[in-house]
Design a protein around this motif. Structure first.
Motif, PDB file in Angstrom:
ATOM      1  N   GLN A   1       5.923   3.285 -27.891  1.00 22.13           N
ATOM      2  CA  GLN A   1       6.644   2.587 -27.255  1.00 22.13           C
ATOM      3  C   GLN A   1       6.649   2.986 -25.859  1.00 22.13           C
ATOM      4  O   GLN A   1       6.327   2.212 -25.036  1.00 22.13           O
ATOM      5  N   ALA A   2       5.249   3.781 -25.364  1.00 18.47           N
ATOM      6  CA  ALA A   2       4.987   4.352 -23.970  1.00 18.47           C
ATOM      7  C   ALA A   2       4.067   2.789 -23.995  1.00 18.47           C
ATOM      8  O   ALA A   2       3.932   3.151 -23.151  1.00 18.47           O
ATOM      9  N   GLN A   3       3.292   2.223 -25.135  1.00 21.21           N
ATOM     10  CA  GLN A   3       2.392   1.428 -24.831  1.00 21.21           C
ATOM     11  C   GLN A   3       3.241   0.486 -24.530  1.00 21.21           C
ATOM     12  O   GLN A   3       2.618  -0.496 -23.398  1.00 21.21           O
ATOM     13  N   ALA A   4       3.958  -0.057 -25.489  1.00 18.81           N
ATOM     14  CA  ALA A   4       4.812  -0.944 -25.067  1.00 18.81           C
ATOM     15  C   ALA A   4       5.061  -1.273 -23.226  1.00 18.81           C
ATOM     16  O   ALA A   4       5.412  -2.222 -22.875  1.00 18.81           O
ATOM     17  N   LEU A   5       6.185   0.625 -23.065  1.00 16.64           N
ATOM     18  CA  LEU A   5       6.104   0.596 -21.607  1.00 16.64           C
ATOM     19  C   LEU A   5       4.657   0.140 -20.412  1.00 16.64           C
ATOM     20  O   LEU A   5       5.342  -0.652 -19.835  1.00 16.64           O
ATOM     21  N   HIS A   6       3.938   0.924 -21.156  1.00 18.71           N
ATOM     22  CA  HIS A   6       2.594   0.248 -19.951  1.00 18.71           C
ATOM     23  C   HIS A   6       2.686  -0.787 -19.783  1.00 18.71           C
ATOM     24  O   HIS A   6       2.062  -1.202 -18.842  1.00 18.71           O
ATOM     25  N   ARG A   7       2.196  -1.696 -20.977  1.00 14.14           N
ATOM     26  CA  ARG A   7       2.664  -3.572 -21.342  1.00 14.14           C
ATOM     27  C   ARG A   7       3.120  -4.545 -20.436  1.00 14.14           C
ATOM     28  O   ARG A   7       2.954  -5.392 -19.151  1.00 14.14           O
ATOM     29  N   MET A   8       4.619  -3.254 -20.411  1.00 11.62           N
ATOM     30  CA  MET A   8       6.091  -4.024 -19.810  1.00 11.62           C
ATOM     31  C   MET A   8       5.009  -4.054 -17.862  1.00 11.62           C
ATOM     32  O   MET A   8       5.603  -4.951 -16.693  1.00 11.62           O
ATOM     33  N   ILE A   9       5.401  -3.122 -17.466  1.00  8.49           N
ATOM     34  CA  ILE A   9       4.914  -2.080 -16.547  1.00  8.49           C
ATOM     35  C   ILE A   9       3.082  -3.101 -15.746  1.00  8.49           C
ATOM     36  O   ILE A   9       3.965  -3.724 -14.336  1.00  8.49           O
ATOM     37  N   GLU A  10       2.650  -3.559 -16.201  1.00 17.59           N
ATOM     38  CA  GLU A  10       1.700  -4.340 -15.802  1.00 17.59           C
ATOM     39  C   GLU A  10       2.133  -5.721 -15.878  1.00 17.59           C
ATOM     40  O   GLU A  10       2.116  -6.646 -14.514  1.00 17.59           O
ATOM     41  N   ILE A  11       2.835  -5.911 -16.847  1.00 16.23           N
ATOM     42  CA  ILE A  11       3.816  -7.396 -16.670  1.00 16.23           C
ATOM     43  C   ILE A  11       4.166  -7.264 -15.571  1.00 16.23           C
ATOM     44  O   ILE A  11       3.905  -8.777 -14.272  1.00 16.23           O
ATOM     45  N   GLU A  12       5.020  -6.694 -15.284  1.00 17.37           N
ATOM     46  CA  GLU A  12       5.721  -6.877 -14.198  1.00 17.37           C
ATOM     47  C   GLU A  12       5.377  -6.270 -12.520  1.00 17.37           C
ATOM     48  O   GLU A  12       5.989  -7.565 -11.642  1.00 17.37           O
ATOM     49  N   SER A  13       4.156  -6.363 -12.405  1.00 17.55           N
ATOM     50  CA  SER A  13       3.556  -6.128 -11.492  1.00 17.55           C
ATOM     51  C   SER A  13       2.264  -6.996 -11.444  1.00 17.55           C
ATOM     52  O   SER A  13       1.596  -7.236 -10.421  1.00 17.55           O
ATOM     53  N   GLY A  14       2.310  -8.168 -11.986  1.00 19.01           N
ATOM     54  CA  GLY A  14       1.916  -9.103 -11.862  1.00 19.01           C
ATOM     55  C   GLY A  14       0.096  -9.221 -12.544  1.00 19.01           C
ATOM     56  O   GLY A  14      -0.649 -10.152 -11.891  1.00 19.01           O
ATOM     57  N   ASN A  15      -0.351  -8.304 -12.504  1.00 15.96           N
ATOM     58  CA  ASN A  15      -1.563  -7.729 -13.200  1.00 15.96           C
ATOM     59  C   ASN A  15      -1.817  -8.007 -14.443  1.00 15.96           C
ATOM     60  O   ASN A  15      -3.069  -7.713 -14.680  1.00 15.96           O
ATOM     61  N   VAL A  16      -1.326  -8.786 -15.019  1.00 16.34           N
ATOM     62  CA  VAL A  16      -1.813  -9.075 -16.544  1.00 16.34           C
ATOM     63  C   VAL A  16      -2.024 -11.029 -16.112  1.00 16.34           C
ATOM     64  O   VAL A  16      -0.870 -11.648 -15.873  1.00 16.34           O
ATOM     65  N   ALA A  17      -3.221 -11.083 -16.803  1.00 15.18           N
ATOM     66  CA  ALA A  17      -3.806 -12.433 -16.053  1.00 15.18           C
ATOM     67  C   ALA A  17      -3.333 -13.548 -17.759  1.00 15.18           C
ATOM     68  O   ALA A  17      -3.047 -13.246 -18.744  1.00 15.18           O
ATOM     69  N   PHE A  18      -2.563 -15.127 -17.912  1.00 17.43           N
ATOM     70  CA  PHE A  18      -2.747 -15.704 -18.308  1.00 17.43           C
ATOM     71  C   PHE A  18      -3.271 -17.257 -18.578  1.00 17.43           C
ATOM     72  O   PHE A  18      -2.842 -17.718 -16.947  1.00 17.43           O
ATOM     73  N   ASN A  19      -3.679 -17.864 -19.998  1.00 18.39           N
ATOM     74  CA  ASN A  19      -4.106 -18.794 -19.250  1.00 18.39           C
ATOM     75  C   ASN A  19      -3.304 -19.800 -19.273  1.00 18.39           C
ATOM     76  O   ASN A  19      -2.964 -19.934 -20.846  1.00 18.39           O
ATOM     77  N   GLU A  20      -3.518 -20.814 -18.838  1.00 13.53           N
ATOM     78  CA  GLU A  20      -2.182 -21.966 -19.985  1.00 13.53           C
ATOM     79  C   GLU A  20      -2.780 -22.986 -19.821  1.00 13.53           C
ATOM     80  O   GLU A  20      -3.784 -23.262 -19.006  1.00 13.53           O
ATOM     81  N   MET A  21      -2.385 -23.880 -20.959  1.00 20.36           N
ATOM     82  CA  MET A  21      -3.838 -24.695 -21.568  1.00 20.36           C
ATOM     83  C   MET A  21      -2.764 -25.591 -21.687  1.00 20.36           C
ATOM     84  O   MET A  21      -1.240 -26.045 -22.705  1.00 20.36           O
ATOM     85  N   GLU A  22      -2.911 -27.100 -21.581  1.00 25.88           N
ATOM     86  CA  GLU A  22      -1.794 -27.725 -21.896  1.00 25.88           C
ATOM     87  C   GLU A  22      -2.898 -29.260 -22.364  1.00 25.88           C
ATOM     88  O   GLU A  22      -4.094 -29.814 -22.083  1.00 25.88           O
ATOM     89  N   HIS A  23      -2.324 -29.903 -23.173  1.00 23.24           N
ATOM     90  CA  HIS A  23      -3.306 -30.839 -24.009  1.00 23.24           C
ATOM     91  C   HIS A  23      -2.528 -31.753 -24.115  1.00 23.24           C
ATOM     92  O   HIS A  23      -1.513 -32.494 -25.423  1.00 23.24           O
ATOM     93  N   SER A  24      -3.150 -33.864 -24.245  1.00 26.82           N
ATOM     94  CA  SER A  24      -1.776 -34.731 -24.130  1.00 26.82           C
ATOM     95  C   SER A  24      -3.081 -35.784 -25.259  1.00 26.82           C
ATOM     96  O   SER A  24      -4.350 -35.784 -24.465  1.00 26.82           O
ATOM     97  N   GLU A  25      -1.951 -36.405 -26.306  1.00 30.42           N
ATOM     98  CA  GLU A  25      -3.049 -37.782 -26.280  1.00 30.42           C
ATOM     99  C   GLU A  25      -1.994 -38.624 -26.700  1.00 30.42           C
ATOM    100  O   GLU A  25      -1.202 -38.351 -27.477  1.00 30.42           O
ATOM    101  N   HIS A  26      -2.837 -39.731 -25.885  1.00 34.05           N
ATOM    102  CA  HIS A  26      -2.381 -40.954 -26.315  1.00 34.05           C
ATOM    103  C   HIS A  26      -2.974 -42.078 -26.793  1.00 34.05           C
ATOM    104  O   HIS A  26      -3.752 -42.735 -26.178  1.00 34.05           O
ATOM    105  N   GLU A  27      -2.442 -42.769 -27.651  1.00 32.46           N
ATOM    106  CA  GLU A  27      -3.108 -43.899 -28.062  1.00 32.46           C
ATOM    107  C   GLU A  27      -3.002 -44.784 -27.136  1.00 32.46           C
ATOM    108  O   GLU A  27      -1.398 -45.128 -27.022  1.00 32.46           O
ATOM    109  N   LEU A  28      -3.984 -45.845 -26.857  1.00 33.91           N
ATOM    110  CA  LEU A  28      -3.070 -47.396 -26.095  1.00 33.91           C
ATOM    111  C   LEU A  28      -2.874 -48.241 -26.832  1.00 33.91           C
ATOM    112  O   LEU A  28      -3.716 -48.793 -28.109  1.00 33.91           O
ATOM    113  N   PRO A  29      -1.605 -48.922 -27.081  1.00 35.38           N
ATOM    114  CA  PRO A  29      -0.886 -50.294 -28.083  1.00 35.38           C
ATOM    115  C   PRO A  29      -1.837 -51.277 -28.322  1.00 35.38           C
ATOM    116  O   PRO A  29      -2.258 -51.519 -27.170  1.00 35.38           O
TER     117      PRO A  29
END
Length: 136
Positions: free
Chosen positions: A38-66
């Motif tokens: 629980q203390a480890q989860a709390l540490h992670r939650m505090i880091e997230i709330e502080s804005g110290n955890v980077a997150f790589n957002e990725m989006e992929h889109s594929e469309h066939e031309l008719p």
């Protein structure tokens, strides 16, 4: 259409790699303590709330031309701060107390910033206000 993006690098993060957070003052005052996980989860939650955890957002889109054998593929990626998360423990694993500990930690940090030296109960504050104002 289904995406063909490579998700092999996607992993659901856990708190196991994190150090334990200090026990929140509110829990210490109550004579309670978090379990190590629980203390480890709390540490992670505090880091997230502080804005110290980077997150790589990725989006992929594929469309066939008719009417053609041509597909348009677009990939977008950006790094951002993680904006939250999911605390997913087994039933009875202590999610509620871990969340209360996060709130208590935030309150303790605010009290420290504002110069409050100790925790007081609502009844104690009422008594102090009555002493100051002279009202009973």
């Amino acid at each position: 259409q289904a995406s063909t993006a490579d998700l092999s690098s996607f992993k659901v993060p856990t708190s196991k790699a994190f150090p334990e957070a200090d026990q929140p003052v509110l829990l210490n005052v109550s004579g309670l303590a978090l379990y190590p996980r629980q203390a480890q989860a709390l540490h992670r939650m505090i880091e997230i709330e502080s804005g110290n955890v980077a997150f790589n957002e990725m989006e992929h889109s594929e469309h066939e031309l008719p009417g053609t054998n041509v597909s348009l593929v677009a990939d977008v990626e950006r790094e951002n701060n993680l904006k939250g998360g999911v605390l997913a423990d087994a039933m009875g694993g202590g999610k509620t107390v871990t969340t209360i500990a996060l709130v208590a930690q935030g309150v303790a940090e605010r009290r420290q910033r504002e110069g409050c030296s100790r925790w007081t109960l609502a009844s104690e504050r009422e008594e102090e206000e009555e002493e100051i104002t002279g009202k009973v």
